[in-house]
Design an enzyme around this catalytic site. Structure first.
Site, PDB file in Angstrom:
ATOM      1  N   ARG A  51       8.148   9.387   1.466  1.00 36.82           N
ATOM      2  CA  ARG A  51       7.340  10.038   2.505  1.00 36.82           C
ATOM      3  C   ARG A  51       6.392   9.087   3.218  1.00 36.82           C
ATOM      4  NH1 ARG A  51       9.069  13.390  -0.647  1.00 36.82           N
ATOM      5  NH2 ARG A  51       8.553  11.772  -2.111  1.00 36.82           N
ATOM      6  N   THR A  52       5.584   8.372   2.465  1.00 37.64           N
ATOM      7  CA  THR A  52       4.498   7.627   3.109  1.00 37.64           C
ATOM      8  C   THR A  52       5.072   6.545   4.007  1.00 37.64           C
ATOM      9  OG1 THR A  52       3.241   8.054   1.104  1.00 37.64           O
ATOM     10  CG2 THR A  52       2.300   6.500   2.656  1.00 37.64           C
ATOM     11  N   LYS A  80       7.587 -14.438  -5.414  1.00 36.79           N
ATOM     12  CA  LYS A  80       7.396 -15.873  -5.695  1.00 36.79           C
ATOM     13  C   LYS A  80       5.963 -16.176  -6.086  1.00 36.79           C
ATOM     14  CE  LYS A  80      10.434 -16.664  -1.778  1.00 36.79           C
ATOM     15  NZ  LYS A  80      10.329 -17.102  -0.380  1.00 36.79           N
ATOM     16  N   HIS A 129      -5.326   7.541  -2.244  1.00 33.73           N
ATOM     17  CA  HIS A 129      -4.189   7.681  -1.332  1.00 33.73           C
ATOM     18  C   HIS A 129      -4.700   8.440  -0.107  1.00 33.73           C
ATOM     19  CE1 HIS A 129      -0.269   8.128   0.280  1.00 33.73           C
ATOM     20  NE2 HIS A 129       0.380   8.615  -0.754  1.00 33.73           N
TER      21      HIS A 129
END
Ligand code: CP
Length: 304
Positions: A51-52, A80, A129
């Site tokens: 969704r996000t 890396k 969030h």
């Protein structure tokens, strides 16, 4: 330059303007179809998302802008050993705005300190969030018409559920809200939420284990999944994962106008037999997420 790292980065007035803009976008999408022409959004996702990430991409495309980025840490130079601080300095050369999701709490804040472009926290570990919060606020605002005086029940994994932490932080700024915190003892809200947000601000709340003991009093039931990825061992997850299952029998105990929200993804915590209940609005919530992210991009780019 503005960033969105936590819901409290926007004042109540600014949130109101953002929700009004999102409402106008919903009604008149064509008015906004070219607003971001020539602009680029970077989506830097170090954790899985459906969704996000895709709603950010859809939001920028709907605004006439373009999108670049990566969908997992493995496919970026994080594999890396590159730091978030270095990565954002690089991304700042390629894009006008960046949405970042990272498993470490505070990663978006760290990125914002080194960034040359607005940074949006798309989820940082178990912490916050904020764009899910904007989505949740728009859903409640659009379908209830107010925040003041609502009783909101949060049910499930309240310990690791960052959407719960963010939404509590946002809602306590509205008068008369109260909460039912429904969780197993092991998955209660972290003490900083209880002490710093609820107790300090004299917000009425109860903590209960059984959903049946709280559901009848609620205006909003916010269901959450048990966050498997944040458990230290599989055995604990298996023990907790089906602790709550919202089904027709439990919905029969709720008010006729109670709304069921869920940030999704759902696992087992809402039976699919509830999906046809008009009070189940979790898929509408997904659609609101696109409008509100469009409004956020416009606001942070100074194009609102
Ligand atoms: N609600 C939410 O954050 O969903 P995703 O993990 O799919 O982005």
């Amino acid at each position: 330059m503005r960033h969105l790292i936590e819901p409290s980065d926007f004042s109540v007035e600014e949130l109101k303007s953002l929700l009004e803009l999102a409402g106008d976008i919903e009604k008149n999408p064509e008015k906004y179809a070219h607003k971001c022409e020539g602009k680029k959004l970077a989506v830097c996702f170090y954790e899985p998302s459906t969704r996000t990430r895709l709603s950010f991409e859809a939001a920028m495309l709907n605004l006439g802008g373009r999108v670049l980025g990566f969908a997992s840490a493995d496919s970026s130079s994080a594999a890396k050993g590159e730091s978030v601080s270095d990565t954002i300095r690089v991304i700042s050369c390629y894009a006008d705005i960046c949405a970042i999701r990272h498993p470490k709490e505070g990663a978006a804040l760290v990125a914002s300190l080194k960034s040359g472009i607005p940074v949006i926290n798309a989820g940082d570990g178990g912490h916050s969030h904020p764009t899910q919060t904007l989505t949740d606020l728009m859903t409640i605002w659009s379908l209830k018409g107010r925040f003041e005086g609502l009783r909101i029940g949060f049910c499930g994994d309240l310990k690791f559920g960052r959407t719960v932490h963010s939404l509590i932080e946002a809602l306590i700024r509205y008068g008369g809200v109260s909460f039912s915190l429904i969780s197993p003892p092991e998955l209660k809200v972290p003490s900083y939420i209880r002490d710093e947000l609820l107790e300090k601000n004299n917000i009425p709340y109860t903590e209960v284990v059984k959903l049946e003991d709280a559901i009848g009093d609620l205006d909003i039931l916010y269901m959450t999944r048990v966050q498997r990825e944040r458990f230290f061992n599989e055995e604990d997850y298996v023990r907790m994962k089906d602790f709550y299952i919202l089904d027709r029998a439990k919905m029969a105990l709720a008010r006729e106008d109670m709304l069921v929200l869920h940030p999704l993804p759902r696992v087992n915590e809402i039976s699919t037999e509830v999906d046809d209940d008009p009070r189940a609005v979790y898929f509408k919530q997904v659609q609101y997420g696109v409008y509100v992210r469009m409004a956020l991009i416009l606001t942070l780019l100074g194009l609102a």
